[in-house]
Design a protein around this motif. Structure first.
Motif: not given
Length: 123
Positions: A90-99
């Protein structure tokens, strides 16, 4: 969850003055390039980064795949897996890594008080 080596990244106004101050506290340069306005300093197990003009706030930083001396460790959890676990929690990711990528990547999150946290994998 193992996030990797921990440091505090400080937004400084004058990197030379900050370097001199922290050296008086016993810190020694571990890495970085002062001509590019960033340094990594260490005092025993405490690691801080000094960054002039690169971001607005101080940041808590974790580096998967590194120990406290910025040396590669054999076994670590890839940043994309950490990101997935945080999302599931449930943690909101501000800027995501490309999975779909491999190797170096980063993502950012914020704690409930707005403190920025950078998870930055270099390999």
């Amino acid at each position: 969850m193992k996030l990797g080596a921990f440091s505090v990244s400080l937004n400084v106004k004058d990197i030379n003055a900050s370097k001199l101050f922290y050296e008086k506290l016993g810190f020694q340069t571990l890495g970085g390039d002062i001509s590019q306005n960033w340094l990594i300093l260490k005092n025993e197990n405490c690691v801080i980064g000094l960054f002039q003009g690169m971001f607005d706030k101080n940041i808590l930083t974790f580096n998967p795949g590194w120990d406290q001396n910025a040396q590669n460790i054999d076994s670590f959890t890839d940043i994309r897996e950490l990101q997935k676990q945080l999302k599931e929690n449930g943690i909101s990711i501000q800027r995501e890594a490309d999975e779909s990528s491999e190797g170096p990547a980063y993502f950012t999150i914020e704690d409930p008080d707005g403190n920025q946290i950078l998870v930055d994998q270099h390999r």
